[in-house]
Scaffold this motif. Structure first.
Motif, PDB file in Angstrom:
ATOM      1  N   HIS A   1      63.545 -43.926   5.716  1.00 55.23           N
ATOM      2  CA  HIS A   1      62.343 -43.100   5.936  1.00 55.23           C
ATOM      3  C   HIS A   1      61.838 -42.358   4.700  1.00 55.23           C
ATOM      4  CE1 HIS A   1      65.572 -40.220   6.390  1.00 55.23           C
ATOM      5  NE2 HIS A   1      65.797 -40.488   7.665  1.00 55.23           N
TER       6      HIS A   1
ATOM      7  N   HIS B   1      68.028 -44.339  16.899  1.00 53.03           N
ATOM      8  CA  HIS B   1      69.032 -43.452  17.496  1.00 53.03           C
ATOM      9  C   HIS B   1      68.922 -43.669  19.001  1.00 53.03           C
ATOM     10  CE1 HIS B   1      69.310 -41.012  13.705  1.00 53.03           C
ATOM     11  NE2 HIS B   1      68.080 -41.470  13.558  1.00 53.03           N
TER      12      HIS B   1
ATOM     13  N   ASP C   1      62.882 -45.187  13.181  1.00 56.85           N
ATOM     14  CA  ASP C   1      63.644 -43.934  13.291  1.00 56.85           C
ATOM     15  C   ASP C   1      63.510 -43.376  14.714  1.00 56.85           C
ATOM     16  OD1 ASP C   1      65.316 -41.874  12.655  1.00 56.85           O
ATOM     17  OD2 ASP C   1      63.959 -40.872  11.266  1.00 56.85           O
TER      18      ASP C   1
ATOM     19  N   LYS D   1      76.364 -44.970   7.120  1.00 56.05           N
ATOM     20  CA  LYS D   1      75.235 -44.043   6.953  1.00 56.05           C
ATOM     21  C   LYS D   1      75.764 -42.760   6.339  1.00 56.05           C
ATOM     22  CE  LYS D   1      71.033 -42.263   7.596  1.00 56.05           C
ATOM     23  NZ  LYS D   1      70.315 -42.088   8.846  1.00 56.05           N
TER      24      LYS D   1
HETATM   25 ZN    ZN Z   1      67.172 -41.455  11.729  1.00 52.89          ZN
END
Ligand code: ZN
Ligand code: DOR
Length: 362
Positions: free
Chosen positions: A158, A16, A231, A100
């Motif tokens: 994740h 991100h 992440d 996503k």
């Molecule tokens: Zn993420």
């Protein structure tokens, strides 16, 4: 073990980077610089940062901003939205790395918790392009039911529990087109660390028990895990110090050192390391690193992770104080050196969109 290890085309398929309306947290310039310092050739950016990447116009503004700032190569995900943006998929497919779908609540506003709506997005997304999912616990099973029905290649981001690993091990045994990502924070921290870290250990999925952590390492060993993804989710220290701290931790600069440390400790082979950070993500996204695209890392020199050495704009790490080995010495992209161990040598905007098929859509 050789002191210097050369890794071909490292990719972090889950970051991100922020920028746009969240540039106070981080920018595409700062975080792609952090990616180079972490050894990465390319990073794939998630759609939950405002304005969410869920319309062609929002995608255009993100592509413009990242295109003018990036010092490493990149891709961006499009986001599935609650108000049904499937009608726009044909317009964006030629410029994005995948879709996503957020199926559990986390940072930002994207959330699809209705199985009928999820099915609608699965039905409309092209069958040969990746869907990445945020799915925790039982939601993993809900998504697997859609993979059985629609056969779209699905990346489970994740994964953090023994139970989820069990679901995915079985799905792989059945031959379903699924891949599994785990994060360094779930591999190297547990709920015990969460207590000490406070808000700096707060993220989604949350840190788990030791038994879950052990299941992730076993799944790395037996091949159920395809990639390690950071992440990377920077938030400012002021935000983390607030009454309601946001979820997310940075990770781009610490993933490779942590994994090199695991290699030195005998927990991971060099071959597996290269699979997890380079060959695995390359395979998932059909990417072949261009000639002259590699990272050289010194796996012997050890150092402590410290704020002062980080490039990420947020300026902190949940791993501060940990002693690791694995210093990134050089990063090369297309035959040009872009990082020399201390400095970013690439010009802003020199990174390219690896998923740009001429801007035409599909
Ligand atoms: Zn993420
Ligand atoms: O901890 C998280 N932070 N998990 C997510 O799923 C999103 C991310 C963010 O954007 O801050």
């Amino acid at each position: 073990m050789e002191r210097q290890l050369t890794i071909p085309g490292m990719i972090d398929p889950h970051v991100h980077l922020r920028g746009l309306d969240w540039s106070h947290k981080a920018t595409f310039a700062t975080e792609t610089g952090a990616a180079l310092a972490g050894g990465y050739w390319a990073v794939l950016d998630m759609p939950n940062t405002p304005p969410t990447t869920t319309t062609p116009a929002a995608l255009d503004s993100k592509l413009d901003a990242i295109g003018s700032q990036a010092v490493c190569d990149w891709g961006v995900y499009y986001g599935a939205s609650q108000n049904d943006n499937a009608v726009t998929y044909a317009q964006v497919i030629g410029r994005v790395c995948g879709l996503k779908i957020y199926n559990n609540a986390t940072t930002g506003t994207l959330l699809i918790d209705d199985q009928v709506q999820r099915a609608h997005h699965y039905r409309r997304w092209p069958k040969d392009r990746v869907i990445a999912v945020h799915a925790e616990g039982e939601t993993v099973r809900d998504i697997l039911a859609l993979v059985v029905q629609y056969r779209v290649p699905t990346h489970f981001c994740h994964i953090s529990t023994a139970e989820e690993i069990g679901f995915l091990r079985e799905a792989k045994a059945q031959g379903l087109p699924v891949s599994v990502g785990v994060t360094p924070h779930h591999l190297f921290l547990t709920e015990d660390d969460a207590r000490a870290l406070g808000a700096l250990g707060r993220m989604k999925p949350e840190l788990k028990r030791r038994a879950d952590q052990a299941a992730l390492w076993r799944a790395i060993e037996d091949g159920v895990v395809d990639v390690v993804e950071s992440d990377h989710a920077p938030h400012t220290l002021a935000e983390k110090a607030s009454d309601d701290p946001p979820y997310g931790v940075p990770g781009l600069e610490t993933t490779l050192p942590l994994l090199c440390t695991a290699v030195r400790a005998g927990r991971l082979t060099v071959d597996r390391l290269i699979e997890l950070v380079a060959l695995g993500p390359q395979r998932l996204f059909d990417l072949i690193p261009p000639d002259g695209t590699y990272t050289v890392v010194d796996v012997e020199t050890s150092f402590a992770i410290e704020r002062s050495r980080l490039r990420t704009q947020c300026g902190w790490s949940p791993f501060e104080g940990m002693r690791v080995s694995g210093r990134v010495c050089e990063v090369w992209i297309r035959g040009r050196q872009v990082f020399d161990g201390e400095h970013v040598l690439a010009a802003p905007g020199s990174g390219i969109n690896l998923f740009d098929q001429g801007g035409q859509g599909a």
